[in-house]
Design a protein around this motif. Structure first.
Motif, mmCIF file in Angstrom:
data_model
loop_
_atom_site.group_PDB
_atom_site.id
_atom_site.type_symbol
_atom_site.label_atom_id
_atom_site.label_comp_id
_atom_site.label_asym_id
_atom_site.label_seq_id
_atom_site.Cartn_x
_atom_site.Cartn_y
_atom_site.Cartn_z
ATOM 1 N N ASN A 1 9.473 7.237 1.062
ATOM 2 C CA ASN A 1 8.321 6.405 0.755
ATOM 3 C C ASN A 1 7.577 6.968 -0.425
ATOM 4 N N TRP B 1 8.013 3.835 13.628
ATOM 5 C CA TRP B 1 8.933 4.233 12.553
ATOM 6 C C TRP B 1 8.329 5.261 11.608
ATOM 7 N N TYR B 2 7.086 5.656 11.814
ATOM 8 C CA TYR B 2 6.577 6.802 11.048
ATOM 9 C C TYR B 2 7.375 8.057 11.410
ATOM 10 N N ALA C 1 -5.011 6.979 10.116
ATOM 11 C CA ALA C 1 -4.050 5.929 9.738
ATOM 12 C C ALA C 1 -2.626 6.321 10.098
ATOM 13 N N ARG C 2 -2.361 7.598 10.201
ATOM 14 C CA ARG C 2 -0.990 8.015 10.489
ATOM 15 C C ARG C 2 -0.721 8.189 11.976
ATOM 16 N N ARG D 1 4.634 7.736 -0.884
ATOM 17 C CA ARG D 1 3.644 8.777 -0.639
ATOM 18 C C ARG D 1 4.295 10.135 -0.392
ATOM 19 N N ILE E 1 5.534 11.224 2.263
ATOM 20 C CA ILE E 1 5.197 11.810 3.553
ATOM 21 C C ILE E 1 6.411 11.750 4.466
HETATM 22 N N1 LIG Z 1 -11.958 -3.303 1.654
HETATM 23 C C1 LIG Z 1 -11.450 -2.439 0.737
HETATM 24 N N2 LIG Z 1 -10.293 -2.745 0.133
HETATM 25 C C2 LIG Z 1 -9.752 -1.881 -0.763
HETATM 26 C C3 LIG Z 1 -10.412 -0.687 -1.110
HETATM 27 C C4 LIG Z 1 -11.646 -0.405 -0.467
HETATM 28 O O1 LIG Z 1 -12.292 0.609 -0.701
HETATM 29 N N3 LIG Z 1 -12.129 -1.299 0.438
HETATM 30 N N4 LIG Z 1 -9.845 0.192 -1.979
HETATM 31 C C5 LIG Z 1 -8.730 -0.259 -2.817
HETATM 32 C C6 LIG Z 1 -7.945 0.922 -3.247
HETATM 33 S S1 LIG Z 1 -8.706 1.985 -4.375
HETATM 34 C C7 LIG Z 1 -6.685 1.220 -2.752
HETATM 35 S S2 LIG Z 1 -5.798 2.601 -3.323
HETATM 36 C C8 LIG Z 1 -6.058 0.368 -1.763
HETATM 37 C C9 LIG Z 1 -5.342 1.142 -0.680
HETATM 38 O O2 LIG Z 1 -4.759 0.188 0.167
HETATM 39 P P1 LIG Z 1 -3.607 0.595 1.178
HETATM 40 O O3 LIG Z 1 -2.521 1.253 0.396
HETATM 41 O O4 LIG Z 1 -3.310 -0.607 1.943
HETATM 42 O O5 LIG Z 1 -4.338 1.764 1.964
HETATM 43 P P2 LIG Z 1 -4.537 2.217 3.456
HETATM 44 O O6 LIG Z 1 -5.090 1.145 4.275
HETATM 45 O O7 LIG Z 1 -5.306 3.472 3.390
HETATM 46 O O8 LIG Z 1 -3.043 2.616 3.943
HETATM 47 C C10 LIG Z 1 -1.986 1.680 4.120
HETATM 48 C C11 LIG Z 1 -1.190 1.859 5.364
HETATM 49 O O9 LIG Z 1 -0.394 2.998 5.290
HETATM 50 C C12 LIG Z 1 -0.083 3.423 6.589
HETATM 51 N N5 LIG Z 1 0.577 4.726 6.546
HETATM 52 C C13 LIG Z 1 0.067 5.947 6.786
HETATM 53 N N6 LIG Z 1 1.066 6.875 6.693
HETATM 54 C C14 LIG Z 1 2.204 6.221 6.402
HETATM 55 C C15 LIG Z 1 3.595 6.607 6.177
HETATM 56 O O10 LIG Z 1 3.983 7.765 6.295
HETATM 57 N N7 LIG Z 1 4.481 5.660 5.897
HETATM 58 C C16 LIG Z 1 4.106 4.384 5.757
HETATM 59 N N8 LIG Z 1 4.992 3.497 5.423
HETATM 60 N N9 LIG Z 1 2.836 3.970 6.007
HETATM 61 C C17 LIG Z 1 1.916 4.869 6.294
HETATM 62 C C18 LIG Z 1 -1.412 3.298 7.254
HETATM 63 O O11 LIG Z 1 -1.248 3.161 8.644
HETATM 64 C C19 LIG Z 1 -1.984 2.030 6.618
HETATM 65 O O12 LIG Z 1 -1.730 0.935 7.462
HETATM 66 O O13 LIG Z 1 -7.028 -0.462 -1.151
HETATM 67 C C20 LIG Z 1 -7.803 -1.231 -2.076
HETATM 68 N N10 LIG Z 1 -8.547 -2.211 -1.336
#
Ligand SMILES: Nc1nc2c(c(=O)[nH]1)N[C@H]1C(S)=C(S)[C@@H](COP(=O)(O)OP(=O)(O)OC[C@H]3O[C@@H](n4cnc5c(=O)[nH]c(N)nc54)[C@H](O)[C@@H]3O)O[C@H]1N2
Ligand SMILES: Nc1nc2c(c(=O)[nH]1)N[C@H]1C(S)=C(S)[C@@H](COP(=O)(O)OP(=O)(O)OC[C@H]3O[C@@H](n4cnc5c(=O)[nH]c(N)nc54)[C@H](O)[C@@H]3O)O[C@H]1N2
Ligand code: SF4
Ligand code: SF4
Ligand code: SF4
Ligand code: SF4
Ligand code: SF4
Lengths: 227, 748, 458
Positions: free
Chosen positions: C133, C126-127, A98-99, C135, C137
């Protein structure tokens, strides 16, 4: 501590390539098709390198399975600008898909050329996608990938062990490649456990590393062939 | 519910049905498709099955998640593969989920061979088969099947006999017939013997490509590796005498690139050397003379004929003689010349001199559970496939009006010189059991799809490579994707719909019922069955993936039974204008063609040439230079029989004067991944046969090669660019593990 | 009056700033089309994924990184050169600084675009920006790419400032002129805003001069650091013939070399196109030509040193790359580079006749090609020859990469043409200042002479 490692016995390996296909099946690696493959974009986290030595009729062939060496000092890691690749406490060189922004710097700096890039989004002609391993994500276009030492299998075993309130046993974890290998040429285990088979193999006279002079401290050990 | 409990439950139920069914019609026995495990969504489980991608029949376990098969691994308990799986075995999943798989019966809807088909309902399709059988005189029916040795093969024999039709022909690697015949002469075995490679100290293989795919790659690879590294104090050595640098030769410690067709001379000269050394016991020498009463050629003669230096022949003979356990195997391309039978007999006969019969690291008699016993007609005789070809061409026997092809692709696999491709068009009705529009199915009036082994009950007894009997046994692990069934189940369905005289001989409700019944009948002969009931025995067997024999039961072969043909020179097809001997071979890429429709295998580099997605011809640098051919060029390969175009691979390990091409390419259809890709090497192979057998002499064709132009060949690794190959990978430093890597514990 | 008195030839400099100028219009049109090619190609790549470029494994970097290094190198034309000349108070610099600084700014913008074009997923570039943020990171500051981001951003900001500061009095001059001629024009409004209320008060002059001086001093180490860091993208890696200690200075020298080259070509075209021979005089060409010669020799020396040590050291993997250049598949590129970067400059530039405008421009054109090849050799030559010989590969650029390269040249031209219509390409006030200083010195001399003569007569 745990430090995952692998020993590959080149005197056992016949170059059959079962490990490479096993890796495709386990890790949802895309096949890129003829046109892309011709452009040097085929992805084989595990590949069998073939080298010739000598001239006919005294020519010898050597096979060498090469995967990410999970370097202790991995040149691919510091160059990644966004920490998309890093070293885990258990000694794995991990990828955070993802990163990854796709600079491909890590791949340039991998002396073993074991990193593979998703030039296009993977396509699986229906219903081939039903085979995909749900424990492994499918990587989108623009993202780097490589052998993970089958981290999902490591985690599965660790979970089972944790549930049973015990340590992971030596030999309990098999990477997909080592499981398949008809020659049993691939041994996976904990290099920090002196009792483990892989640590034992790492101490034999036949032990060597790939490009040892670069001080990358690979976690993959090659056992030399011959007598 | 855990899987184990479930297996018990279903097996008990099945056993109970069987017991109840004694005497009553077995129609109550419904084909047990998938065990409906009440799983949580997302939960994954491992199920046993049997790989049927090649004749080896390895035991596998399949990871199933939410009803979908995800991954194939080896069954550790299965004596054939002991946990390993080959590339082709893995790709079974891409047969199961292949986008171009035929899931419904298809009827030809245009001109036959045009590729136009329409779907038919399953019952209509079966009815069509039944009426087709009724419409022709029984002696004008021809049957081609695979699985010569198993229960399915026995059923086909029974079926043909019941119809009154000629015995079925079985499509297998042609050299196996020669090898069986040679083993019978030299060792006295009825089938292929078992070679205990793992325990040998020095193995001389005369042409047998044991590490290449096609026979039992996983088994032999494991045995080979164990021979080298499983024993602490001995490392076995492997010597390959073969004209081609096969995968097997590539792994050998010594490669003798003999002139093709002279393998027997080499073996006989080695025998002469060993006999002359005086170290052979009189009894062994006497038995050997049963096989070869004449004098052996001298090593000097052999050196000239085989084009290998004499001192190397002597060195090999000495190594074999002085090794504590020297073993000789033979076959492959050595068996595929006109003198193939003599070549292989000469190779196998060396075991008699070396005292190998029934010895650890030696040769053993084949083992079998004998399940086919009461299924087969009393005097089972197969039609040689060459005879069937002659019938199809209308040259001998009754002409063929109905051709039934079960799970085989003779049009693709047989030599073009046999003229099947043309002849099949003249057959009135062609019924093909196949899941893909392969070259034979394209010619069909009716295609009946097959279930993959993962979608059906499977029982397959491996031929003898494991030394012990091994019957893989498994229930379906996933729901069927379509209407396809096990070929045996299709056979039974057809048979039951035929007139009483035939139907009454096929009372089993299903293949599963047949297998259960046969194991039950012969329970006392089954390994480890003491005190068990049939149902308990079977459920335990299914629980571990099969019925596996006991190594203690291994027996010695009886020894030479007659004189082998003396060694004539090999004949080849093609005059002096055809400058090259052609050696077809099976690559791990596509295997014999079964892998051609699977992207994993198409994109899998051939280990030697590293070619992906297409076929190629391997040329030596010297020959290529003479012909002005560069690596990757498109070239035309022509024989008396045919001509194909493919890419040239220049390979420093090719014997000058010999070229080779992989099998399993050049399909007209066979799905999107295979269609129109590469060229079929069998299009070049002539009609020649191995003397004393009916097998094709597929290594006897001569070809000429001309450059067509530049081409782009898909390669994974670096190609050979001429000059001396010096390539030892950087980093193969002779030093020990560096101090940089800290490994706790002492060095061993 | 906003500064020293106008020079007699100034009309030629301010003419492009108003009215319809066919040459400029035509130039903008052609380069504008090339810009369209650039953005079409890039858009195509974003929509269809990075795979439409010809890069592959093991040549993971191709044209984009070559262009990146090339343009960043070009950017050393202006700011650095002009700053060095300012700091050393070289009087002949006055007509050159503006057109050189503009090159820097535009080349940097284009160079900075290439890492974005190069990304597999540019939409998340922009990463690499250290944004706070949840996280926690952060970007990885150990990565030379992060150093790039910082160095190039700094250099770009500095260069823009350094370009803009000395333009303020000129904008005021034009503002005043236009307020008289077209008081209502839109462009007049632009100059009113751009002049930032410049009135030419002593206080303003004092601040401006101080600012320019400070920037000139600051920008030199920044510029040196930029190309040093670009070189470290390679030198920090362990790839054969990248991992070199001299890459820092080698790259800086190469950058200035290519910078001077583009300046020579640009000056030649400006002189022809705008008819400003009085400003971009033969003397200017001669002096810059001498600098050009110095860098030709420096670059050749570094190239020799680099290759000698690799050859002498004879390390297996490095020799493979070296052989690829000298005799192997890249030898055509290599020897072309040596001819245009070493042989031709050293044959032409030592002679005063060679340092005339045409000569220097021809040499400059060759050096531009040669310096692009140098980067191509570094990037592709090494990557196609990795240590494990089995994985050796090749590289053929796709139309997308070629389109983007050509388009980037177009974008540079387009920006330059736009600039010509917005600011005098020769700094008016600096030239006036120079003339003024000359006049004053002359007047003072005259006065002194007159005084002496008077005294002797008295
Ligand atoms: N289908 C489905 N949906 C779910 C879940 C599931 O298991 N399945 N789980 C649920 C749960 S428990 C959770 S916690 C949520 C998580 O949901 P999200 O928080 O949306 O999780 P991710 O898709 O892992 O990550 C989000 C985005 O962060 C970006 N990213 C990575 N590093 C960085 C950074 O340094 N800065 C920024 N700004 N962005 C960065 C990634 O590219 C990705 O696009 O989803 C929920 N929804
Ligand atoms: N690679 C990768 N790893 C990640 C993440 C990621 O983005 N990428 N995300 C992380 C995040 S944000 C999270 S929250 C975790 C989630 O990690 P987990 O908590 O492991 O989440 P799941 O796998 O969704 O669910 C766990 C199990 O709960 C079972 N379950 C469902 N309903 C019930 C119930 O009612 N009772 C019980 N006892 N069991 C039930 C499901 O069948 C499943 O087996 O993963 C983390 N790990
Ligand atoms: S599966 Fe085993 S024997 Fe086959 S190539 Fe891989 S490591 Fe070698
Ligand atoms: S082998 Fe390459 S990708 Fe793997 S850890 Fe080492 S440098 Fe990184
Ligand atoms: S390609 Fe991805 S993982 Fe590799 S350096 Fe770039 S961002 Fe990091
Ligand atoms: S360890 Fe796993 S990911 Fe790595 S090569 Fe083997 S199968 Fe592939
Ligand atoms: S050897 Fe044959 S049976 Fe065994 S896994 Fe391979 S294809 Fe399947």
């Amino acid at each position: 501590m745990t430090r995952w490692g692998m020993a590959i016995d080149t005197d056992r390996c016949t170059g059959c390539g079962a490990c490479a296909v096993a890796c495709h099946a386990e890790n949802n690696i895309q096949t890129v098709g003829e046109v892309e493959a011709a452009r040097g974009r085929a992805m084989h986290w595990m590949r069998i390198e073939r080298y010739y030595e000598g001239v006919f009729p005294d020519v010898k062939v050597r096979f060498q399975p090469v995967l990410c060496q999970q370097c202790g000092h991995a040149p691919c890691e510091p160059v990644c600008p966004v920490y998309a690749t890093y070293r885990t406490p258990e000694g794995l060189n991990a990828m955070v898909y993802a990163r990854c922004i796709g600079t491909r710097y890590c791949a340039n700096n991998c002396p073993y050329t074991t990193r593979y890039f998703n030039w296009f989004a993977p396509e699986f002609d229906a219903p081939l996608e039903r085979q995909l391993n749900p424990s492994v994500s499918v990587r989108p276009a623009g993202v780097m990938e490589k052998c993970t030492f089958c981290v999902q299998r490591i985690q599965d075993a660790q979970e089972v062990a944790a549930q049973e309130e015990r340590e992971v046993r030596d030999g309990e974890i098999k990477t997909a490649c080592s499981q398949s290998c008809p020659a049993q040429a691939i041994t996976f285990g904990d290099l920090d456990d002196p009792e483990s088979l892989v640590a034992l193999l790492a101490r034999t006279e036949r032990t060597t590393h790939l490009l040892e002079d670069l001080s990358t401290e690979p976690s993959v050990i090659y056992l030399r062939g011959g007598r | 519910m855990r899987r184990r409990d479930f297996v018990k439950a279903t097996s008990v139920a099945a056993g109970a049905t069987l017991l109840e069914g004694c005497g009553s019609p077995e129609e109550q026995f419904i084909v047990q498709r998938v065990r409906q495990t009440p799983e949580l969504p997302g939960e994954s489980g491992w199920r046993f099955s049997v790989c049927r991608q090649c004749a080896a029949g390895c035991g596998i376990v399949v990871r199933v998640v939410d009803g979908d098969a995800k991954k194939i691994e080896g069954n550790q308990a299965h004596p054939v593969n002991k946990g390993g799986v080959c590339a082709l075995g893995h790709s079974l999943l891409q047969e199961l989920y292949n986008p171009d798989r035929i899931l419904q019966a298809q009827r030809s809807s245009g001109n036959r061979g045009s590729g136009a088909f329409e779907a038919v309902a399953w019952d209509d399709a079966i009815a069509q088969v039944v009426s087709a059988i009724g419409a022709v005189p029984a002696d004008r029916i021809a049957i081609v099947a695979s699985d010569r040795s198993g229960l399915t093969g026995a059923l086909w024999r029974r079926f043909a006999a019941a119809l009154g039709a000629p015995a079925p022909a079985f499509l297998e690697a042609p050299e196996l017939e020669v090898e069986r015949r040679a083993a019978q002469l030299a060792l006295g075995t009825t089938d292929l013997p078992y070679f205990d490679i793992a325990n040998a100290d020095c193995v001389l293989s005369i042409g047998a490509p044991i590490l290449d795919p096609g026979r039992s790659q996983v088994h032999f690879t494991r045995a080979f590796a164990d021979m080298r590294r499983a024993r602490p104090t001995r490392r076995g050595r492997f010597i390959q005498a073969e004209a081609r640098m096969s995968l097997t030769a590539a792994n050998a410690d010594v490669w003798l690139p003999v002139r093709p067709g002279t393998e027997g001379v080499l073996a006989r000269a080695i025998a002469g050397h060993i006999l002359a050394s005086g170290s052979v016991p009189a009894d062994a020498a006497r038995r050997y003379r049963v096989l070869f009463p004449g004098d052996a050629p001298s090593t000097a003669d052999a050196a000239t004929q085989c084009d290998v230096p004499e001192e190397r022949i002597v060195a090999v003979a000495e190594e074999l003689r002085t090794a504590e356990r020297g073993l000789v195997i033979g076959g492959g391309s050595a068996a595929a010349h006109s003198n193939g039978l003599a070549n292989v007999a000469a190779a196998l006969g060396l075991n008699v001199l070396l005292g190998n019969l029934g010895r650890v690291g030696g040769v053993f008699a084949p083992a079998s559970l004998g399940l086919t016993r009461t299924v087969e007609p009393s005097n089972p005789a197969d039609s040689p496939i060459a005879e069937l070809a002659a019938r199809l061409r209308g040259e001998s026997g009754e002409p063929v009006e109905l051709l039934i092809v079960a799970d085989a692709d003779p049009v693709h696999a047989l030599p073009a010189g046999w003229g099947i491709r043309e002849a099949i068009g003249r057959v009135q009705t062609v019924i093909v059991l196949s899941s893909f529009r392969d070259d034979t199915a394209l010619q069909a009036n009716l295609i009946l799809p097959l279930a993959t082994e993962l979608e059906r009950f499977e029982a397959y007894e491996s031929p003898t490579s494991a030394g012990v009997a091994a019957l893989g046994l498994a229930e379906a692990v996933v729901e069927p994707m379509g209407d396809g069934q096990h070929p045996a189940d299709i056979l039974l369905a057809v048979a039951r719909a035929l007139p009483e005289s035939v139907a009454s001989r096929f009372t089993w409700a299903s293949y599963e019922a047949l297998v259960r019944a046969r194991v039950g009948e012969d329970l006392a002969r089954m390994p480890g069955s003491a005190g068990a009931t049939a149902s308990a025995y079977l459920s335990a067997a299914i629980d571990r993936g099969g019925i596996f024999g006991d190594a203690a039961a291994m027996s010695a072969p009886s020894g030479p039974t007659g004189a082998a043909p003396e060694l004539p020179g090999a004949l080849s097809e093609g005059g002096p204008e055809y400058a090259f001997g052609l050696l077809p071979f099976a690559s791990v890429k596509n295997g014999d063609g079964r892998g051609a429709n699977r992207p994993w295998l198409q994109e899998h580099p051939d280990p030697l040439s590293t070619v992906m997605w297409g076929s190629w011809v391997e040329l030596s640098p010297a020959d290529a230079a003479e012909l002005g051919i560069h690596d990757g060029d498109r070239v035309r390969v022509e024989s008396q029989t045919g001509s194909v175009e493919t890419h040239a691979v220049i390979d420093p390990a090719v014997r000058p004067g010999v070229v080779s091409m992989p099998l399993g390419h050049g399909y007209a259809d066979n799905g999107r991944y295979a269609q129109g890709r590469g060229a079929n090497v069998m299009a070049l192979v002539g009609a020649g046969r191995v003397d004393g057998t009916t097998a094709s002499a597929w290594a006897a064709t001569r070809v000429r090669i001309t450059r067509v132009g530049e081409g782009t060949m898909v390669r994974f690794g670096r190609r050979y660019e001429g000059g001396e190959p010096e390539l030892i990978p950087v980093g193969w430093a002779p030093q020990q593990t560096s101090q940089l890597v800290q490994i706790r514990g002492a060095r061993v | 009056m906003s500064g020293p008195a106008a020079s007699i030839h100034e009309e030629a400099l301010v003419r492009p700033l108003s009215g319809f100028r066919p040459k400029l219009f035509f130039g903008s049109l052609v380069t504008g089309l090339l810009v369209a090619v650039l953005f079409y190609s890039w858009g195509y790549q974003i929509v269809n994924d990075i795979g439409v470029a010809g890069i592959n494994r093991p040549v993971f970097w191709g044209f984009y990184i070559v262009n990146f290094v090339f343009w960043i190198g070009i950017s050393h034309a202006g700011t650095l050169i002009s700053a060095i000349l300012r700091v050393t108070q070289a009087e002949w610099r006055r007509p050159v600084t503006r057109c050189a600084e503009a090159i820097t700014t535009f080349a940097l913008m284009i160079g900075g675009l290439f890492p974005l074009i190069h990304l597999g997923r540019p939409w998340i570039f922009w990463y690499m920006i250290p944004l706070p943020n949840e996280r926690g990171i952060w970007p990885n500051f150990r990565s030379p790419l992060m150093w790039d981001v910082l160095a190039i951003t700094t250099y770009l900001m500095g260069s823009i400032l350094y370009l803009l500061l000395p333009m303020i009095p000129d904008f005021a001059i034009i503002r005043d002129k236009r307020l008289r001629e077209y008081p209502k024009g839109l462009k007049t409004l632009f100059f009113r805003v751009a002049a930032l209320g410049w009135r030419g008060t002593p206080q303003q002059w004092f601040s401006l001069e101080a600012g320019i001086k400070a920037m000139a001093v600051v920008i030199i180490p920044v510029a040196v650091s930029v190309h040093t860091i670009v070189s470290w993208d390679f030198a920090m890696a362990i790839q054969p013939m990248w991992h070199s200690t001299i890459f820092g200075p080698y790259f800086v020298v190469g950058a200035i070399y290519s910078g001077v080259a583009v300046l020579m070509v640009a000056m030649y075209l400006l002189r022809k196109g705008l008819g400003i021979h009085e400003y971009l005089s033969d003397k200017v060409f001669n002096n810059l030509g001498l600098m050009f010669l110095a860098f030709a020799m420096l670059w050749s020396y570094f190239t020799f040193a680099e290759h000698l040590t690799v050859w002498y050291g004879n390390e297996h993997a490095e020799r493979a790359v070296f052989d690829g250049r000298i005799t192997g598949e890249f030898s055509g590129f290599f020897w072309t580079m040596i001819i245009v970067n070493t042989v031709i400059p050293l044959l032409i530039l030592p002679w005063p006749k060679g340092r005339k405008p045409l000569g220097t421009a021809i040499v400059g054109l060759g050096v531009l090609v040669g310096m692009w090849i140098e980067r191509y050799l570094i990037v592709v030559g090494t990557l196609s020859t990795p240590r494990l010989e089995y994985t050796q590969g090749f590289y053929t650029p796709s139309w997308v990469e070629i389109g983007i390269l050509v388009g980037s040249v177009g974008l540079f031209g387009f920006l330059y043409f736009a600039f010509l219509q917005l600011a005098p390409i020769v700094s008016l006030w600096e030239v006036r200042e120079g003339e003024h200083l000359t006049h004053r010195a002359f007047a003072a001399e005259q006065a002194l002479r007159a005084g002496r003569e008077g005294a002797s007569h008295g």
